[in-house]
Enzyme design. Structure first.
Site, PDB file in Angstrom:
ATOM      1  N   HIS A   1       0.813  -1.272   0.099  1.00 52.94           N
ATOM      2  CA  HIS A   1       0.164   0.137   0.024  1.00 52.94           C
ATOM      3  C   HIS A   1       0.839   1.261  -0.071  1.00 52.94           C
ATOM      4  O   HIS A   1       0.687   2.019   0.971  1.00 52.94           O
ATOM      5  CB  HIS A   1      -0.944   0.039   1.353  1.00 52.94           C
TER       6      HIS A   1
ATOM      7  N   GLU B   1       4.542  -4.922   8.601  1.00 57.34           N
ATOM      8  CA  GLU B   1       3.161  -4.769   8.034  1.00 57.34           C
ATOM      9  C   GLU B   1       2.616  -6.354   7.404  1.00 57.34           C
ATOM     10  O   GLU B   1       1.467  -6.356   7.530  1.00 57.34           O
ATOM     11  CB  GLU B   1       3.218  -3.765   6.651  1.00 57.34           C
TER      12      GLU B   1
HETATM   13  C1  DHB Z   1       6.120   3.531   1.451  1.00 55.14           C
HETATM   14  C2  DHB Z   1       5.747   2.091   1.812  1.00 55.14           C
HETATM   15  C3  DHB Z   1       4.733   2.010   2.737  1.00 55.14           C
HETATM   16  O1  DHB Z   1       4.211   0.980   3.303  1.00 55.14           O
HETATM   17  C4  DHB Z   1       4.341   3.046   3.609  1.00 55.14           C
HETATM   18  O2  DHB Z   1       3.313   2.726   4.365  1.00 55.14           O
HETATM   19  C5  DHB Z   1       4.846   4.159   3.287  1.00 55.14           C
HETATM   20  C6  DHB Z   1       5.674   4.614   2.450  1.00 55.14           C
HETATM   21  C7  DHB Z   1       7.241   3.543   0.689  1.00 55.14           C
HETATM   22  O3  DHB Z   1       7.748   2.578  -0.005  1.00 55.14           O
HETATM   23  O4  DHB Z   1       7.439   4.736  -0.005  1.00 55.14           O
HETATM   24 FE    FE Z   2       2.847   1.111   5.145  1.00 51.32          FE
END
Ligand code: DHB
Ligand code: FE
Length: 429
Positions: free
Chosen positions: A160, A388
């Site tokens: 996400h 996550e």
């Molecule tokens: C990114 C990935 C994430 O799961 C998130 O919550 C915020 C940023 C990223 O890869 O930039």
């Molecule tokens: Fe995230």
């Protein structure tokens, strides 16, 4: 969708459950506003004008103006909230409680001094041949039983990343950087169109958006009628407001809490990229999301998050909760976040393809064993934000025991800092 209410026959007693909380939402929030001295002054100066600023029903306002606490409770008020009105009036809890019994203040005080109201004859309506009939439970609408049983038809898993949302919102999905990623979601969009669920229970994590360090619930379920896209600092995403499913959310909340999962019930919550980006990936850019969504937020921000085992067991409990719902709803459970990524410190940018693909394999084939993986393995192997992935075990736990049908599997590196993983699993039954 009827909540089980084994307490309905307790005389003179209204239990503040999800139904009452929904009916009394603004009444109780008005009461809370009286915690501020300035608001108390404004209320006392012109009660009617103050109440008219709240979206309460005429009956609720009238009950407040009349200080009719029994009526307030029948209309969804809860005594701890309503006590703010009494406190504003300078009344004690004993005066407030006594005012609801039909007794004089003095008689009530005397009853308390002499040991309080007897339990005999007060356990249930009609006890001892109806001696308690004077203490009627507040009338609650009889629940309408409907045919059918809800079921979980499928689960969806996806990363996400905020930048994915920005790419969609800014029309850059065809850019060379993004094209391969969005290509991987084409089958998912077609599947979503052909298999639209009635409700999505969307398990995600809040990223210091709705929850700050003031309050960090481990598990929080959104029971509201709608959830606005959050402004995470870049401005809110131009995506539809998320319609909730208060009835099913209340049913799931009650079922899970009685199944020993201590949820936080949330009635107001803006939803961040953890929820809206997956919806965009599978639904595109519609004027409205195709079905109601129940947000289910899991803390993975402050260590420790819930264990993989706990998440897996929670999924099992979600399955029981949905199966005990008496409406013919097809529910999909989504788990978002992951895969390997680290957004912080000198190790930022970490990607572990082997870990990710083994995780996908095991999530499909042996999730119960995957659920025993300790946090530190995720942190070490998948990066600090790779944790996550524990949320995927919740969605997987909600699936049937029989092996699921793998509708779609996709893996791509990179999106921003992240390895993107995606699975769609259908229950075969
Ligand atoms: C990114 C990935 C994430 O799961 C998130 O919550 C915020 C940023 C990223 O890869 O930039
Ligand atoms: Fe995230």
């Amino acid at each position: 969708m009827a909540l089980d209410k084994p307490y309905r026959d307790i005389p003179g007693t209204t239990i503040f459950d999800a139904d009452q909380a929904r009916v009394g939402y603004h009444l109780n929030q008005f009461c809370m506003s009286l915690m501020q001295p300035g608001n108390r002054e404004r209320f006392k100066a012109d009660e009617r004008a103050y109440l008219d600023a709240w979206p309460m029903t005429g009956e609720q306002k009238q009950a407040v103006l009349a200080r009719d606490l029994n009526r307030c409770i029948a209309l969804g008020g809860n005594i701890y909230f309503l006590a703010k009105i009494g406190a504003t009036d300078g009344r004690s809890f004993q005066q407030m409680a006594g005012s609801m019994t039909g007794m004089t203040e003095e008689a009530y005080r005397d009853m308390m001094i002499h040991g309080g109201r007897s339990i005999e004859g007060n356990r249930s309506i009609g006890e001892n041949g109806g001696s308690a009939s004077a203490l009627r439970a507040a009338p609650l609408a009889a629940p309408a039983r409907r045919q059918g049983t809800a079921r979980i038809g499928a689960s969806v898993y996806t990363s996400h990343v905020p930048a994915i949302g920005a790419a969609i919102d800014l029309g850059r999905t065809g850019d060379p950087y993004w094209q391969p990623l969005f290509e991987g979601y084409q089958p998912s969009k077609a599947w979503m169109k052909a298999n639209r669920p009635d409700v999505i229970l969307l398990v995600y994590n809040d990223h210091a958006t709705a929850f700050s360090l003031e309050l960090m619930p481990t598990f929080a379920i959104g029971c509201a009628a709608e959830f606005k896209p959050a402004d995470e600092g870049w401005g809110p995403r131009p995506v539809p407001v998320v319609a909730g499913h208060p009835e099913l959310a209340a049913h799931i909340a009650q079922s899970l809490i009685l199944d020993d999962f201590d949820l936080t019930v949330v009635n107001r919550m803006d939803v961040d990229h953890g929820l809206t980006v997956p919806l965009s990936l599978l639904c595109g850019q519609p004027a409205a999301w195709p079905c109601p969504v129940i947000p289910f937020a899991v803390n993975v921000v402050q260590y420790p998050p819930p264990s993989g085992r706990r998440c897996w067991q929670l999924g099992r409990a979600i399955r029981r909760a949905v199966a005990s719902c008496d409406q013919p709803l097809n529910v999909h459970v989504w788990g978002t976040g992951g895969m390997s990524h680290q957004l912080q410190g000198p190790r930022a940018g970490l990607i572990n393809r082997d870990f990710d693909n083994a995780f996908l394999d095991q999530l499909i084939a042996d999730p119960a064993a995957l659920a025993t993986k300790p946090h530190v393995d995720y942190l070490r192997e998948a990066g600090s934000e790779g944790i996550e992935l524990v949320m995927w075990l919740i969605a997987r736990g909600a699936m049937a025991d029989a092996p699921p049908r793998v509708v779609h599997r996709f893996y791509h590196v990179p999106a921003s800092n992240t390895a993107v993983g995606h699975l769609i699993l259908e229950n075969s039954g």
